[in-house]
Design an enzyme around this catalytic site. Structure first.
Site, PDB file in Angstrom:
ATOM      1  N   CYS A  53      41.887  35.236  65.201  1.00 49.26           N
ATOM      2  CA  CYS A  53      42.266  35.962  66.419  1.00 49.26           C
ATOM      3  C   CYS A  53      42.444  34.980  67.596  1.00 49.26           C
ATOM      4  O   CYS A  53      41.808  33.931  67.648  1.00 49.26           O
ATOM      5  CB  CYS A  53      41.194  36.995  66.780  1.00 49.26           C
ATOM      6  SG  CYS A  53      41.356  38.573  65.900  1.00 49.26           S
ATOM      7  N   ASP A  76      41.919  23.773  58.124  1.00 52.55           N
ATOM      8  CA  ASP A  76      40.727  22.950  58.357  1.00 52.55           C
ATOM      9  C   ASP A  76      40.075  22.520  57.038  1.00 52.55           C
ATOM     10  O   ASP A  76      39.217  21.644  57.021  1.00 52.55           O
ATOM     11  CB  ASP A  76      39.712  23.727  59.216  1.00 52.55           C
ATOM     12  CG  ASP A  76      40.297  24.116  60.577  1.00 52.55           C
ATOM     13  OD1 ASP A  76      40.825  23.227  61.270  1.00 52.55           O
ATOM     14  OD2 ASP A  76      40.250  25.318  60.923  1.00 52.55           O
ATOM     15  N   HIS A 113      44.695  41.723  64.968  1.00 57.06           N
ATOM     16  CA  HIS A 113      43.826  41.599  63.801  1.00 57.06           C
ATOM     17  C   HIS A 113      44.018  42.710  62.775  1.00 57.06           C
ATOM     18  O   HIS A 113      43.839  42.495  61.578  1.00 57.06           O
ATOM     19  CB  HIS A 113      42.371  41.601  64.303  1.00 57.06           C
ATOM     20  CG  HIS A 113      41.360  41.376  63.246  1.00 57.06           C
ATOM     21  ND1 HIS A 113      41.072  40.119  62.762  1.00 57.06           N
ATOM     22  CD2 HIS A 113      40.578  42.246  62.554  1.00 57.06           C
ATOM     23  CE1 HIS A 113      40.131  40.218  61.826  1.00 57.06           C
ATOM     24  NE2 HIS A 113      39.817  41.495  61.676  1.00 57.06           N
ATOM     25  N   GLY A 159      41.448  37.298  46.871  1.00 55.00           N
ATOM     26  CA  GLY A 159      40.757  36.133  47.395  1.00 55.00           C
ATOM     27  C   GLY A 159      41.067  35.805  48.841  1.00 55.00           C
ATOM     28  O   GLY A 159      40.667  34.753  49.333  1.00 55.00           O
ATOM     29  N   HIS A 166      47.983  36.973  57.896  1.00 61.53           N
ATOM     30  CA  HIS A 166      48.250  35.530  57.850  1.00 61.53           C
ATOM     31  C   HIS A 166      48.708  35.112  56.465  1.00 61.53           C
ATOM     32  O   HIS A 166      48.498  35.814  55.491  1.00 61.53           O
ATOM     33  CB  HIS A 166      46.986  34.737  58.216  1.00 61.53           C
ATOM     34  CG  HIS A 166      45.924  34.786  57.154  1.00 61.53           C
ATOM     35  ND1 HIS A 166      45.138  35.902  56.934  1.00 61.53           N
ATOM     36  CD2 HIS A 166      45.533  33.885  56.227  1.00 61.53           C
ATOM     37  CE1 HIS A 166      44.309  35.666  55.937  1.00 61.53           C
ATOM     38  NE2 HIS A 166      44.524  34.456  55.468  1.00 61.53           N
ATOM     39  N   GLN A 168      49.767  31.233  54.091  1.00 62.33           N
ATOM     40  CA  GLN A 168      49.526  29.797  54.021  1.00 62.33           C
ATOM     41  C   GLN A 168      50.809  29.072  53.646  1.00 62.33           C
ATOM     42  O   GLN A 168      51.720  29.662  53.078  1.00 62.33           O
ATOM     43  CB  GLN A 168      48.474  29.492  52.954  1.00 62.33           C
ATOM     44  CG  GLN A 168      47.106  30.079  53.238  1.00 62.33           C
ATOM     45  CD  GLN A 168      46.058  29.464  52.323  1.00 62.33           C
ATOM     46  OE1 GLN A 168      46.017  28.248  52.133  1.00 62.33           O
ATOM     47  NE2 GLN A 168      45.217  30.299  51.748  1.00 62.33           N
ATOM     48  N   HIS A 280      60.169  31.205  46.666  1.00 61.22           N
ATOM     49  CA  HIS A 280      60.587  30.080  45.834  1.00 61.22           C
ATOM     50  C   HIS A 280      61.976  29.678  46.306  1.00 61.22           C
ATOM     51  O   HIS A 280      62.869  30.530  46.399  1.00 61.22           O
ATOM     52  CB  HIS A 280      60.640  30.477  44.347  1.00 61.22           C
ATOM     53  CG  HIS A 280      59.298  30.444  43.689  1.00 61.22           C
ATOM     54  ND1 HIS A 280      59.062  31.002  42.460  1.00 61.22           N
ATOM     55  CD2 HIS A 280      58.133  29.890  44.095  1.00 61.22           C
ATOM     56  CE1 HIS A 280      57.789  30.791  42.136  1.00 61.22           C
ATOM     57  NE2 HIS A 280      57.205  30.129  43.111  1.00 61.22           N
ATOM     58  N   LYS A 310      44.648  45.285  36.760  1.00 62.61           N
ATOM     59  CA  LYS A 310      44.949  44.630  35.495  1.00 62.61           C
ATOM     60  C   LYS A 310      44.185  43.314  35.458  1.00 62.61           C
ATOM     61  O   LYS A 310      44.123  42.595  36.456  1.00 62.61           O
ATOM     62  CB  LYS A 310      46.449  44.335  35.429  1.00 62.61           C
ATOM     63  CG  LYS A 310      46.863  43.478  34.248  1.00 62.61           C
ATOM     64  CD  LYS A 310      48.344  43.168  34.325  1.00 62.61           C
ATOM     65  CE  LYS A 310      48.777  42.251  33.185  1.00 62.61           C
ATOM     66  NZ  LYS A 310      48.734  42.937  31.879  1.00 62.61           N
ATOM     67  N   GLU A 316      45.919  37.477  26.856  1.00 65.88           N
ATOM     68  CA  GLU A 316      46.785  36.899  27.886  1.00 65.88           C
ATOM     69  C   GLU A 316      46.411  35.464  28.236  1.00 65.88           C
ATOM     70  O   GLU A 316      47.261  34.658  28.554  1.00 65.88           O
ATOM     71  CB  GLU A 316      46.694  37.746  29.135  1.00 65.88           C
ATOM     72  CG  GLU A 316      46.543  39.193  28.764  1.00 65.88           C
ATOM     73  CD  GLU A 316      47.305  40.084  29.677  1.00 65.88           C
ATOM     74  OE1 GLU A 316      46.822  40.288  30.788  1.00 65.88           O
ATOM     75  OE2 GLU A 316      48.372  40.563  29.291  1.00 65.88           O
ATOM     76  N   GLN A 322      50.744  40.353  28.570  1.00 63.84           N
ATOM     77  CA  GLN A 322      51.090  41.627  27.929  1.00 63.84           C
ATOM     78  C   GLN A 322      50.997  42.722  28.975  1.00 63.84           C
ATOM     79  O   GLN A 322      50.198  42.637  29.898  1.00 63.84           O
ATOM     80  CB  GLN A 322      50.102  41.872  26.773  1.00 63.84           C
ATOM     81  CG  GLN A 322      50.355  43.099  25.942  1.00 63.84           C
ATOM     82  CD  GLN A 322      49.656  44.342  26.472  1.00 63.84           C
ATOM     83  OE1 GLN A 322      48.730  44.259  27.282  1.00 63.84           O
ATOM     84  NE2 GLN A 322      50.092  45.495  26.034  1.00 63.84           N
TER      85      GLN A 322
HETATM   86  P1  H2U Z   1      43.286  32.762  52.807  1.00 66.33           P
HETATM   87  O1  H2U Z   1      42.816  33.999  53.476  1.00 66.33           O
HETATM   88  O2  H2U Z   1      44.592  32.972  52.028  1.00 66.33           O
HETATM   89  O3  H2U Z   1      42.212  32.111  51.989  1.00 66.33           O
HETATM   90  O4  H2U Z   1      43.704  31.717  53.959  1.00 66.33           O
HETATM   91  C1  H2U Z   1      42.840  31.337  54.966  1.00 66.33           C
HETATM   92  C2  H2U Z   1      42.763  29.838  55.058  1.00 66.33           C
HETATM   93  O5  H2U Z   1      42.150  29.512  56.314  1.00 66.33           O
HETATM   94  C3  H2U Z   1      41.903  29.183  53.994  1.00 66.33           C
HETATM   95  O6  H2U Z   1      42.729  28.345  53.192  1.00 66.33           O
HETATM   96  C4  H2U Z   1      41.443  28.325  56.179  1.00 66.33           C
HETATM   97  C5  H2U Z   1      40.870  28.362  54.763  1.00 66.33           C
HETATM   98  O7  H2U Z   1      40.762  27.058  54.257  1.00 66.33           O
HETATM   99  N1  H2U Z   1      40.430  28.244  57.254  1.00 66.33           N
HETATM  100  C6  H2U Z   1      40.589  27.311  58.247  1.00 66.33           C
HETATM  101  O8  H2U Z   1      41.527  26.506  58.196  1.00 66.33           O
HETATM  102  N2  H2U Z   1      39.717  27.282  59.305  1.00 66.33           N
HETATM  103  C7  H2U Z   1      38.655  28.130  59.437  1.00 66.33           C
HETATM  104  O9  H2U Z   1      37.944  28.074  60.420  1.00 66.33           O
HETATM  105  C8  H2U Z   1      38.352  29.090  58.364  1.00 66.33           C
HETATM  106  C9  H2U Z   1      39.347  29.184  57.241  1.00 66.33           C
HETATM  107 ZN    ZN Z   2      41.644  38.353  63.683  1.00 60.16          ZN
END
Ligand code: H2U
Ligand code: ZN
Length: 345
Positions: A53, A76, A113, A159, A166, A168, A280, A310, A316, A322
């Site tokens: 945020c 980071d 957020h 994950g 957001h 990456q 891609h 799944k 797999e 599958q």
């Molecule tokens: P994901 O939610 O897809 O995991 O992406 C968040 C990324 O943010 C994650 O790769 C980074 C994590 O390394 N991160 C920072 O760069 N700084 C932070 O203070 C916390 C998380």
């Molecule tokens: Zn936020």
């Protein structure tokens, strides 16, 4: 014609040249589960504990600016770093390793957020697309960067560490596995057919039973070779090798289709739909790469409800992927869904 909807068969993925087993008869198994509507999420537009945020601090004490649209920073906890020294081990072809340089960034799609692509209007998504293009060009221009992978992990199930909208970007020196394999297939196809693999595939599929949603510049469909139950492939209608070739109208169309596709996904099980998605496109090694056709893959894990997913286990992991429900029936379900978000009705 093979009766695809009845008998076990395997399907070929021309992008990766791998096979997938389809077992449609297994969907006759009884299913008594319910589609439970998840409680509307009550997240605030600003969360003082969120590291994405505006104005909040991240790991290492750095503070985010008061950004108004998108915000990008170097991860980071980057998996790839630009200053990695060169080095390699090649021990009898069995112990093989080489150093890899790169840059990892995080892209906030919005300062708010409590949004997701599905809850953002196309007008709110457009700045994120412009940011993706800027990042693709900026990172791709670096001499040691040969591929720029733009992606989003959405939802705890995939994950994602934070619900703040957001994605990456990982820029690497070498072509990652999936890219290397798609590159080889598209290149071989162009050489042997004299035309683009995905242009030809799109032409074959246009308006057909696997199409989910389309607009003037993009088509989202469940590919014939889909592995995940509700996997989709988002294809640029006109041949473009990468997002930097989209003009203003093309970027607006991409925002429109991302919104419409993700709303359908949320509506499927009336839950914020988890997925991994990513683009891609043309490697940034300075070559023209006419064989590359800009596309995005959506890989969502959910199978039957907001909680039933799944698993890629057993056969797999050891043999081949599958699926039970056919790509055609998945596409029919996604196509039939409304484009008004379930929380708005
Ligand atoms: P994901 O939610 O897809 O995991 O992406 C968040 C990324 O943010 C994650 O790769 C980074 C994590 O390394 N991160 C920072 O760069 N700084 C932070 O203070 C916390 C998380
Ligand atoms: Zn936020």
């Amino acid at each position: 014609m093979l009766p695809f909807a009845q008998h076990p068969h395997r399907r070929f993925n021309p992008l990766t040249r791998e096979w997938i087993l389809v077992s449609p008869h297994r969907t006759d198994r009884p299913w008594q589960g319910q589609v439970e509507r998840s409680a509307p999420d009550a997240k605030p537009a600003y969360d003082p504990t969120c590291y994405l945020c505006p104005g909040n601090s991240r790991a290492g004490g750095i503070s985010n600016p008061q950004y108004a649209t998108t915000f990008v920073f170097d991860n980071d906890f980057a998996a790839l770093k630009p200053d990695t020294p060169a080095g390699a081990v090649r021990d009898g072809g069995l112990i093989v390793a080489e150093s890899e340089r790169g840059i990892c960034r995080v892209v906030c799609f919005s300062p708010l957020h409590n949004l997701t692509l599905s809850r953002m209007t196309p007008g709110q998504i457009r700045p994120a697309i412009d940011e993706w293009v800027r990042q693709y060009l900026d990172l791709g221009a670096m001499d040691f960067v040969n591929y720029v992978q733009i992606f989003e992990n959405r939802g705890e199930m995939m994950g994602a560490s934070n619900p703040h909208p957001h994605g990456q970007i990982w820029a690497s020196q070498t072509l990652p596995n999936e890219i290397a394999s798609e590159q080889a297939s598209q290149d071989d196809y162009l050489r042997s057919h004299g035309s683009c693999l995905l242009c030809n595939y799109l032409e074959r599929e246009s308006g057909g039973e696997r199409t989910v949603v389309e607009n003037e510049a993009f088509t989202a469909l469940v590919p014939f070779w889909a592995v995940w139950p509700f996997e989709t492939l988002l294809l640029a209608k006109r041949h473009a090798t990468a997002i930097d070739e989209l003009n203003g109208a093309g970027r607006d169309a991409l925002a429109d289709i991302l919104h419409r596709l993700t709303v359908r996904y949320d509506n499927l099980f009336e839950t914020p739909f988890p997925y991994t998605m990513g683009f891609h496109q043309r490697p940034t090694d300075g070559q023209k790469h006419p064989e590359w056709h800009l596309h995005a893959h959506f890989y969502p894990p959910l199978l039957r409800s907001a909680t039933i997913r799944k698993f890629m286990v057993g056969y797999e992991m050891l043999a081949s992927p599958q699926r039970d429900i056919t790509p055609e029936s998945a596409a029919a379900r996604l196509r039939a869904l409304p484009e008004r978000h379930y929380l708005d009705t």
